[in-house]
Design a protein around this motif. Structure first.
Motif, PDB file in Angstrom:
ATOM      1  N   THR A   1       6.882   4.189  -3.920  1.00 12.37           N
ATOM      2  CA  THR A   1       7.015   2.714  -3.901  1.00 12.37           C
ATOM      3  C   THR A   1       6.840   2.118  -2.475  1.00 12.37           C
ATOM      4  OG1 THR A   1       8.546   2.606  -6.102  1.00 12.37           O
ATOM      5  CG2 THR A   1       8.193   0.788  -4.880  1.00 12.37           C
ATOM      6  N   LEU A   2       7.915   2.867  -1.778  1.00  8.35           N
ATOM      7  CA  LEU A   2       7.868   2.535  -0.236  1.00  8.35           C
ATOM      8  C   LEU A   2       6.601   2.390   0.456  1.00  8.35           C
ATOM      9  CD1 LEU A   2      11.178   3.981   1.034  1.00  8.35           C
ATOM     10  CD2 LEU A   2      10.462   1.649   0.988  1.00  8.35           C
ATOM     11  N   LEU A   3       5.783   3.349  -0.033  1.00 12.43           N
ATOM     12  CA  LEU A   3       4.322   3.753   0.578  1.00 12.43           C
ATOM     13  C   LEU A   3       3.570   2.713   0.062  1.00 12.43           C
ATOM     14  CD1 LEU A   3       3.018   6.231   2.124  1.00 12.43           C
ATOM     15  CD2 LEU A   3       1.950   6.692   0.116  1.00 12.43           C
TER      16      LEU A   3
ATOM     17  N   VAL B   1       2.160  14.293   4.068  1.00 10.08           N
ATOM     18  CA  VAL B   1       2.982  13.288   3.139  1.00 10.08           C
ATOM     19  C   VAL B   1       2.918  13.529   2.055  1.00 10.08           C
ATOM     20  CG1 VAL B   1       3.256  10.925   2.870  1.00 10.08           C
ATOM     21  CG2 VAL B   1       2.612  11.604   5.001  1.00 10.08           C
TER      22      VAL B   1
ATOM     23  N   ILE C   1      -3.856  12.697   7.911  1.00 11.38           N
ATOM     24  CA  ILE C   1      -2.369  12.079   7.917  1.00 11.38           C
ATOM     25  C   ILE C   1      -1.898  12.423   6.708  1.00 11.38           C
ATOM     26  CG2 ILE C   1      -1.087   9.973   8.221  1.00 11.38           C
ATOM     27  CD1 ILE C   1      -3.235   8.931  10.199  1.00 11.38           C
TER      28      ILE C   1
ATOM     29  N   MET D   1     -11.875   6.720  -3.242  1.00 11.67           N
ATOM     30  CA  MET D   1     -11.277   5.428  -3.322  1.00 11.67           C
ATOM     31  C   MET D   1     -11.299   4.910  -1.634  1.00 11.67           C
ATOM     32  SD  MET D   1      -8.058   5.382  -5.711  1.00 11.67           S
ATOM     33  CE  MET D   1      -6.999   7.083  -5.239  1.00 11.67           C
TER      34      MET D   1
ATOM     35  N   VAL E   1       4.359  -0.703  -0.960  1.00  7.89           N
ATOM     36  CA  VAL E   1       4.951  -1.900  -0.663  1.00  7.89           C
ATOM     37  C   VAL E   1       4.164  -2.605   0.283  1.00  7.89           C
ATOM     38  CG1 VAL E   1       6.760  -3.371   0.109  1.00  7.89           C
ATOM     39  CG2 VAL E   1       6.976  -1.764  -1.676  1.00  7.89           C
ATOM     40  N   PRO E   2       3.748  -1.963   1.454  1.00 13.04           N
ATOM     41  CA  PRO E   2       3.027  -2.852   2.326  1.00 13.04           C
ATOM     42  C   PRO E   2       1.489  -3.410   1.957  1.00 13.04           C
ATOM     43  CG  PRO E   2       3.839  -0.658   3.465  1.00 13.04           C
ATOM     44  CD  PRO E   2       4.158  -0.759   1.952  1.00 13.04           C
TER      45      PRO E   2
ATOM     46  N   PRO F   1      -2.377   4.684   1.716  1.00 10.76           N
ATOM     47  CA  PRO F   1      -1.790   5.029   0.454  1.00 10.76           C
ATOM     48  C   PRO F   1      -2.472   5.467  -0.832  1.00 10.76           C
ATOM     49  CG  PRO F   1      -0.854   3.034   1.500  1.00 10.76           C
ATOM     50  CD  PRO F   1      -2.148   3.490   2.200  1.00 10.76           C
ATOM     51  N   PHE F   2      -3.948   5.041  -0.704  1.00  6.10           N
ATOM     52  CA  PHE F   2      -4.551   5.572  -1.657  1.00  6.10           C
ATOM     53  C   PHE F   2      -5.001   7.070  -1.517  1.00  6.10           C
ATOM     54  CE2 PHE F   2      -5.426   0.978  -1.486  1.00  6.10           C
ATOM     55  CZ  PHE F   2      -5.567   0.547  -2.910  1.00  6.10           C
TER      56      PHE F   2
ATOM     57  N   VAL G   1     -15.041   3.998  -0.582  1.00  5.27           N
ATOM     58  CA  VAL G   1     -15.701   3.103  -1.317  1.00  5.27           C
ATOM     59  C   VAL G   1     -14.931   1.458  -0.676  1.00  5.27           C
ATOM     60  CG1 VAL G   1     -15.797   1.559  -3.250  1.00  5.27           C
ATOM     61  CG2 VAL G   1     -16.269   4.218  -3.209  1.00  5.27           C
ATOM     62  N   MET G   2     -13.744   1.896  -0.254  1.00  2.74           N
ATOM     63  CA  MET G   2     -12.912   0.464   0.064  1.00  2.74           C
ATOM     64  C   MET G   2     -13.337   0.267   1.502  1.00  2.74           C
ATOM     65  SD  MET G   2      -9.679   0.244  -2.142  1.00  2.74           S
ATOM     66  CE  MET G   2      -9.138   2.061  -2.010  1.00  2.74           C
TER      67      MET G   2
ATOM     68  N   THR H   1      -7.239   2.331   8.573  1.00  4.03           N
ATOM     69  CA  THR H   1      -6.397   3.615   8.014  1.00  4.03           C
ATOM     70  C   THR H   1      -5.167   3.207   7.438  1.00  4.03           C
ATOM     71  OG1 THR H   1      -7.310   4.849  10.051  1.00  4.03           O
ATOM     72  CG2 THR H   1      -5.343   5.664   9.078  1.00  4.03           C
ATOM     73  N   TYR H   2      -4.401   2.159   8.161  1.00  2.74           N
ATOM     74  CA  TYR H   2      -3.204   1.713   7.767  1.00  2.74           C
ATOM     75  C   TYR H   2      -3.497   1.223   6.077  1.00  2.74           C
ATOM     76  CZ  TYR H   2       0.628  -1.530   7.435  1.00  2.74           C
ATOM     77  OH  TYR H   2       1.829  -2.218   7.111  1.00  2.74           O
TER      78      TYR H   2
ATOM     79  N   TYR I   1       0.992  -4.580  -0.850  1.00  3.77           N
ATOM     80  CA  TYR I   1       1.060  -5.731  -1.571  1.00  3.77           C
ATOM     81  C   TYR I   1       1.112  -7.130  -0.965  1.00  3.77           C
ATOM     82  CZ  TYR I   1       1.295  -2.864  -5.557  1.00  3.77           C
ATOM     83  OH  TYR I   1       1.334  -1.879  -6.572  1.00  3.77           O
TER      84      TYR I   1
END
Lengths: 287, 257
Positions: free
Chosen positions: A104-106, A87, A83, A215, A108-109, A165-166, A218-219, A160-161, A111
């Motif tokens: 930033t838009l990517l 992008v 995915i 990343m 923001v969710p 971003p990472f 691991v997460m 996935t969501y 946070y």
């Protein structure tokens, strides 16, 4: 890169090292020590033993849960890579002025915090939720899918969501440092698009792919909340087993041993990943 | 090719904002059931949240935690970032690994290890233990934000200051500090946001006084109601506002140098 080493730098780092030692290294070390203790009813026996690690290695349940955690992690790494790749390319190579707005838009969710995001997915995927309603409206189904929420599917959608971003950030950094001259040269020399991707773009963005993947890996492997709150019966993970052993089951030593088994595997993965990044960026610099 | 990618990117951004759009929609929907079709507009869920004294107290507790956490992480993040960039230290590689450790270690494992540590030290759980635990968790993020500003500082400015006879301290205070101040602000805001939305570690380390995230989590497990949508929307909007603020501050520093 070689800069003169500064004495002041050492002094600046000292309080940070102290804080990390007190609040992260020391607790992890005590956890390690605990993993060699034994528990007898409600008292913890301070006699060193390998019994807990033997229990982890010998238990099919724990072995299965550990394998499943890393299987999930690999799956989500794959999905986010597929995915995220276009992008990252788009933001690096097609967006000119608004690059940081896109990034930033990517982010923001991210946070809004784990709880809010999981709550939102519950609303979306519930029996009366938006996804089911859309499927019914489209005529895919007459009755809502009750199994959408509280399933491995729900868990993996949310994972996935959470971590996409990472992956995009890792890949974006690689695309930013990718010189377009390479792909142009390949095109001038008559390489078809597929070969240009396979032999030029992909190898040159590999460090970013590994960094982002590491990343995410691991997460996902360490995520406790998402499977717990969206997975239903499938929400039992190796991490939730650690939580149970520290809570209701009261077997801190066994919990510590499982935790350290996970940590050891994660650190090994990180070491291998770091080496792979170094080697692959060496290749991209060398060519 | 480019058009497909555009669609793809729109799709991905849609995916990222779909859950947020959905809770926003249901937070204004006049129905107990979170389902389509919508039943009309209401602000009752927001009123219910704002009138809830227990959540109000939790919010105040969250602020009591987030303010000091943001100060600690920004201070430690700043000196760590300086030691990594402008005043390079010895053993940077090892330092980076240790610095990233709180980020790599699964949060729940970090939480239980800190819990054992507290027990061994004979320290009772309180807001201070939450502040300490969260600070170490957020430190890597604060360091990265400040370091990202520091690596863009033109070293020649510092050399020029030294050539003109400025001492180490005065070149730091009058050249470096003004240039990194935007990074410090951004780090403070982002740390604040991360602290206020942190749950797992907070739940393990908090004592009798419970921050908002812990209260919300128990509501979330036991009684799901549309007023939780309203609360989630308020949290998301508050965080978005702060993050956008932080990003614009950080980016302004990029333009200046």
């Amino acid at each position: 890169m070689s800069q003169p080493v500064d004495k002041i730098g050492n002094w600046l780092a000292l309080p940070v090292v102290a804080a990390l030692t007190a609040l992260c290294l020391a607790p992890l070390l005590i956890l390690f020590v605990y993993s060699f203790f034994q528990v007898d009813f409600v008292t913890i026996l301070h006699e060193p033993t390998f019994a807990n690690y033997a229990k982890v290695a010998g238990s099919e349940t724990y072995r299965g849960l550990i394998a499943r955690a890393f299987g999930s992690a690999l799956l989500v790494v794959g999905i986010t890579a597929i995915i995220g790749y276009p992008v990252a390319w788009f933001i690096a190579k097609r967006v000119v002025a608004a690059k940081s707005t896109f990034l930033t838009l990517l982010l923001v969710p991210l946070y809004s915090g784990d709880l809010v995001r999981i709550f939102a997915w519950r609303v979306l995927l519930g029996a009366e939720g938006a996804v089911n309603r859309s499927l019914m409206w489209l005529g895919v189904t007459d009755t809502p899918f009750g199994g959408l929420l509280f399933s491995p599917l729900a868990t993996h959608i949310a994972l996935t969501y959470n971590y996409l971003p990472f992956m995009v950030i890792g890949l974006w950094l690689a695309f930013e440092s990718l010189d377009d001259a390479w792909t142009e040269a390949a095109a001038d020399l008559g390489a078809p698009a597929v070969d240009r991707f396979r032999r030029v773009t992909l190898p040159l963005t590999l460090p970013g792919l590994i960094a982002g993947g590491l990343m995410v890996f691991v997460m996902v492997a360490g995520d406790y909340l998402t499977p717990q709150l969206l997975g239903g019966a499938s929400g039992i993970t190796i991490i939730s087993a650690v939580n149970d052993l520290f809570g209701t089951a009261f077997d801190w030593p066994l919990g510590s041993a499982i935790a350290w088994t996970m940590l050891a595997i994660l650190m090994l993965c990180f070491g291998v990943g770091a080496l792979a990044i170094r080697r692959s960026s060496f290749i991209s610099e060398g060519t | 090719m480019s058009r497909i990618a555009t669609f793809w990117v729109w799709g991905v951004f849609g995916f990222m904002y779909l859950p947020i759009a959905m809770i926003l929609l249901f937070s204004l929907n006049a129905s107990d059931v979170m389902a389509f079709p919508l039943r009309g507009f209401t602000t009752q869920w927001y009123q219910a949240i704002l009138a809830d004294a227990r959540l109000g107290a939790g919010f105040v507790t969250t602020l009591w935690v987030a303010f000091p956490v943001a100060i600690f992480t920004t201070f430690f993040g700043a000196i760590a970032a300086l030691a990594l960039t402008l005043y390079p230290m010895r053993g940077r590689g090892v330092f980076v690994v240790v610095l990233l450790l709180p980020f790599i270690v699964p949060r729940l494992i970090l939480a239980v290890s800190q819990l054992i540590f507290l027990k061994e030290m004979g320290i009772d759980r309180s807001l201070w233990t939450v502040i300490a635990g969260q600070s170490i968790l957020i430190l890597p993020f604060a360091t990265l934000i400040i370091a990202s500003v520091l690596i863009r500082i033109d070293r020649r400015l510092i050399e020029a200051a030294a050539d003109l006879g400025a001492s180490r301290w005065s070149s730091f205070r009058r050249v470096v500090l003004p240039l990194m101040s935007n990074g410090i602000l951004a780090s403070w805001v982002i740390s604040f946001v991360l602290s206020s939305s942190e749950y797992v570690l907070t739940a393990f380390l908090s004592g009798r006084e419970q921050p908002l995230s812990v209260l919300v989590a128990s509501d979330f497990r036991f009684n799901i109601s549309p007023s939780l949508n309203a609360l989630a929307v308020l949290i998301v909007l508050g965080n978005i506002a702060l993050v956008v603020l932080a990003e614009s501050i950080r980016r302004r520093s990029g333009r200046k140098t």
